[in-house]
Design a protein around this motif. Structure first.
Motif, PDB file in Angstrom:
ATOM      1  N   LEU A  24      -6.490   2.779 -25.175  1.00  0.00           N
ATOM      2  CA  LEU A  24      -7.294   1.586 -24.907  1.00  0.00           C
ATOM      3  C   LEU A  24      -6.808   0.887 -23.642  1.00  0.00           C
ATOM      4  N   MET A  25      -5.499   0.804 -23.481  1.00  0.00           N
ATOM      5  CA  MET A  25      -4.914   0.120 -22.330  1.00  0.00           C
ATOM      6  C   MET A  25      -5.306   0.798 -21.021  1.00  0.00           C
ATOM      7  N   THR A  26      -5.273   2.115 -20.978  1.00  0.00           N
ATOM      8  CA  THR A  26      -5.543   2.827 -19.730  1.00  0.00           C
ATOM      9  C   THR A  26      -7.026   2.861 -19.367  1.00  0.00           C
ATOM     10  N   LYS A  27      -7.896   2.529 -20.308  1.00  0.00           N
ATOM     11  CA  LYS A  27      -9.323   2.444 -19.983  1.00  0.00           C
ATOM     12  C   LYS A  27      -9.590   1.312 -19.005  1.00  0.00           C
ATOM     13  N   ASN A  28      -8.913   0.179 -19.216  1.00  0.00           N
ATOM     14  CA  ASN A  28      -9.048  -0.969 -18.319  1.00  0.00           C
ATOM     15  C   ASN A  28      -7.811  -1.846 -18.502  1.00  0.00           C
ATOM     16  N   VAL A  29      -6.828  -1.639 -17.634  1.00  0.00           N
ATOM     17  CA  VAL A  29      -5.540  -2.320 -17.784  1.00  0.00           C
ATOM     18  C   VAL A  29      -5.702  -3.835 -17.717  1.00  0.00           C
ATOM     19  N   LYS A  30      -6.507  -4.297 -16.770  1.00  0.00           N
ATOM     20  CA  LYS A  30      -6.662  -5.740 -16.601  1.00  0.00           C
ATOM     21  C   LYS A  30      -7.315  -6.372 -17.827  1.00  0.00           C
ATOM     22  N   GLU A  31      -8.369  -5.747 -18.330  1.00  0.00           N
ATOM     23  CA  GLU A  31      -9.049  -6.281 -19.512  1.00  0.00           C
ATOM     24  C   GLU A  31      -8.109  -6.288 -20.714  1.00  0.00           C
ATOM     25  N   GLU A  74      -0.416  -5.053 -12.752  1.00  0.00           N
ATOM     26  CA  GLU A  74      -1.828  -5.062 -12.379  1.00  0.00           C
ATOM     27  C   GLU A  74      -2.049  -5.945 -11.159  1.00  0.00           C
ATOM     28  N   LEU A  75      -1.317  -7.056 -11.084  1.00  0.00           N
ATOM     29  CA  LEU A  75      -1.425  -7.967  -9.941  1.00  0.00           C
ATOM     30  C   LEU A  75      -0.988  -7.275  -8.658  1.00  0.00           C
ATOM     31  N   LEU A  76       0.097  -6.496  -8.717  1.00  0.00           N
ATOM     32  CA  LEU A  76       0.600  -5.774  -7.550  1.00  0.00           C
ATOM     33  C   LEU A  76      -0.410  -4.742  -7.063  1.00  0.00           C
ATOM     34  N   PHE A 184     -11.551 -23.213  -8.354  1.00  0.00           N
ATOM     35  CA  PHE A 184     -11.649 -21.757  -8.296  1.00  0.00           C
ATOM     36  C   PHE A 184     -10.412 -21.247  -7.563  1.00  0.00           C
ATOM     37  N   GLU A 185      -9.680 -20.348  -8.183  1.00  0.00           N
ATOM     38  CA  GLU A 185      -8.462 -19.837  -7.559  1.00  0.00           C
ATOM     39  C   GLU A 185      -8.270 -18.364  -7.911  1.00  0.00           C
ATOM     40  N   PHE A 186      -8.492 -17.514  -6.902  1.00  0.00           N
ATOM     41  CA  PHE A 186      -8.315 -16.080  -7.060  1.00  0.00           C
ATOM     42  C   PHE A 186      -7.182 -15.615  -6.146  1.00  0.00           C
ATOM     43  N   ARG A 187      -6.603 -14.479  -6.463  1.00  0.00           N
ATOM     44  CA  ARG A 187      -5.488 -13.960  -5.671  1.00  0.00           C
ATOM     45  C   ARG A 187      -5.857 -13.812  -4.195  1.00  0.00           C
ATOM     46  N   PRO A 188      -4.900 -14.107  -3.284  1.00  0.00           N
ATOM     47  CA  PRO A 188      -3.540 -14.615  -3.497  1.00  0.00           C
ATOM     48  C   PRO A 188      -3.548 -16.122  -3.778  1.00  0.00           C
ATOM     49  N   TYR A 189      -2.707 -16.551  -4.703  1.00  0.00           N
ATOM     50  CA  TYR A 189      -2.679 -17.946  -5.119  1.00  0.00           C
ATOM     51  C   TYR A 189      -1.927 -18.796  -4.090  1.00  0.00           C
ATOM     52  N   MET A 190      -2.420 -20.030  -3.895  1.00  0.00           N
ATOM     53  CA  MET A 190      -1.909 -20.887  -2.825  1.00  0.00           C
ATOM     54  C   MET A 190      -1.093 -22.059  -3.373  1.00  0.00           C
ATOM     55  N   GLN A 215      -1.904 -14.553 -14.678  1.00  0.00           N
ATOM     56  CA  GLN A 215      -0.746 -14.833 -13.834  1.00  0.00           C
ATOM     57  C   GLN A 215      -0.973 -16.018 -12.907  1.00  0.00           C
ATOM     58  N   CYS A 216      -2.174 -16.551 -12.854  1.00  0.00           N
ATOM     59  CA  CYS A 216      -2.460 -17.688 -11.977  1.00  0.00           C
ATOM     60  C   CYS A 216      -1.552 -18.863 -12.352  1.00  0.00           C
ATOM     61  N   PRO A 217      -0.782 -19.406 -11.410  1.00  0.00           N
ATOM     62  CA  PRO A 217       0.183 -20.466 -11.731  1.00  0.00           C
ATOM     63  C   PRO A 217      -0.444 -21.807 -12.090  1.00  0.00           C
ATOM     64  N   LEU A 218      -1.751 -21.950 -11.913  1.00  0.00           N
ATOM     65  CA  LEU A 218      -2.412 -23.215 -12.233  1.00  0.00           C
ATOM     66  C   LEU A 218      -2.673 -23.371 -13.724  1.00  0.00           C
ATOM     67  N   ILE A 219      -2.586 -22.279 -14.464  1.00  0.00           N
ATOM     68  CA  ILE A 219      -3.013 -22.260 -15.863  1.00  0.00           C
ATOM     69  C   ILE A 219      -2.338 -23.341 -16.706  1.00  0.00           C
ATOM     70  N   GLU A 220      -1.053 -23.559 -16.498  1.00  0.00           N
ATOM     71  CA  GLU A 220      -0.320 -24.499 -17.357  1.00  0.00           C
ATOM     72  C   GLU A 220      -0.750 -25.953 -17.165  1.00  0.00           C
ATOM     73  N   PHE A 221      -1.516 -26.245 -16.117  1.00  0.00           N
ATOM     74  CA  PHE A 221      -1.880 -27.632 -15.835  1.00  0.00           C
ATOM     75  C   PHE A 221      -3.315 -27.992 -16.231  1.00  0.00           C
ATOM     76  N   VAL A 222      -4.126 -27.012 -16.616  1.00  0.00           N
ATOM     77  CA  VAL A 222      -5.553 -27.276 -16.799  1.00  0.00           C
ATOM     78  C   VAL A 222      -5.933 -27.385 -18.272  1.00  0.00           C
ATOM     79  N   ASP A 223      -7.121 -27.948 -18.496  1.00  0.00           N
ATOM     80  CA  ASP A 223      -7.632 -28.121 -19.860  1.00  0.00           C
ATOM     81  C   ASP A 223      -8.482 -26.937 -20.315  1.00  0.00           C
ATOM     82  N   TYR A 224      -9.187 -26.321 -19.371  1.00  0.00           N
ATOM     83  CA  TYR A 224     -10.081 -25.209 -19.705  1.00  0.00           C
ATOM     84  C   TYR A 224      -9.890 -24.085 -18.687  1.00  0.00           C
ATOM     85  N   ILE A 225      -9.875 -22.847 -19.179  1.00  0.00           N
ATOM     86  CA  ILE A 225      -9.685 -21.684 -18.314  1.00  0.00           C
ATOM     87  C   ILE A 225     -10.822 -20.694 -18.544  1.00  0.00           C
TER      88      ILE A 225
END
Length: 280
Positions: A24-31, A74-76, A184-190, A215-225
């Protein structure tokens, strides 16, 4: 050696349950890396304990640590240089159909990752607030601007924060605490976007994040993702998934406003049919 390669080498030694996890993992690593442990267990019809044993047999202290390592790997793999090298090494032939299929998958995965309850709450907030701000950097800013345009077209007060005469942090410092703040924040994160969101959090704004990975570093500060798939063959990010999310959100907003929005739409139609501005 990469994590997936290590797992592949010990595939023959895995139990049947572990092979199910690996397949299952190798079908779509990110998902796979986005799914909670309970969702994976339910999909595979196995116990959470089996997943935790799989993580420990892979050299990790627990499933959370295993999942984080998978996300980082996956990020790399998402950089344009790595993508192009992989494409060339595998002697893949690029076709329009392949690109089309990738964008269809981006839309599909964006929809699959949608939290319906949080989505409804954001729509409710948009309809009840008098101050909406969007923000993004680089390619992320285009999605922010499209959302702003859509909301303004239906008569809502919305502006995109931009780094022109002031930094993003300075722009956020001028906002009222009652603002709905959609980033909106997509890689690379600023770092500057992170600092702006951190300030918005300290001022008790309602914070929404649209991003591509946990892995987005903003996650810990927001109410909804909300997670949007942004995969491409070569470039860093595709905007098809995020723009689908914008279309989904604004379509729901306009549907709920349908009884009160006709005058606004008719005024727009008068402008669009004015021959002084638009060519017929």
């Amino acid at each position: 050696m990469r994590l997936l390669e290590k797992l592949r080498l010990r595939y023959s030694e895995m139990t049947e349950g572990e092979k199910l996890i690996y397949n299952l993992m190798t079908k779509n690593v990110k998902e796979f890396s986005l799914k909670p442990i309970g969702a994976v267990a339910e999909e595979l019809q196995i116990s959470k304990t089996t997943l935790m044993r799989f993580a420990k047999s892979s050299g990790f202290n627990g499933y959370a640590e295993f999942k984080q390592a998978l996300q980082e790997e996956e990020l790399l793999d998402s950089s344009p240089a790595v993508k192009l090298k992989k494409f060339m090494n595998n002697h893949v032939i690029l076709t329009a159909e392949k690109i089309r299929q990738q964008e269809i998958e981006n839309i599909h995965h964006t929809f699959q990752n949608l939290n319906k309850e949080d989505f409804d709450r954001i729509v409710d907030t948009i309809l009840s607030t008098n101050s909406i701000r969007t923000m993004g950097w680089g390619i992320s800013s285009y999605a922010a601007e499209v959302l702003t345009l859509r909301l303004k077209l239906i008569g809502l007060k919305c502006e995109t924060l931009q780094r022109r005469t002031a930094t993003l942090v300075e722009e956020v410092s001028r906002l009222a605490p009652s603002a709905l703040f959609i980033t909106f924040e997509f890689r690379p994160y600023m770092y500057e976007v992170l600092d702006a969101v951190r300030l918005a959090k300290s001022r008790n704004m309602t914070l929404v994040l649209v991003t591509d990975t946990p892995q987005c570093p903003l996650i810990e500060f927001v109410d909804y993702i909300f997670y949007c798939e942004t995969e491409t063959e070569f470039f860093g990010n595709s905007l098809i998934g995020p723009l689908f999310w914008v279309n989904l959100l604004t379509s729901e907003v306009i549907y709920r406003m349908k009884d009160n929005i006709m005058d606004t739409l008719e005024r727009q139609q008068e402008i669009l049919t004015n021959l002084r501005y638009y060519i017929p």
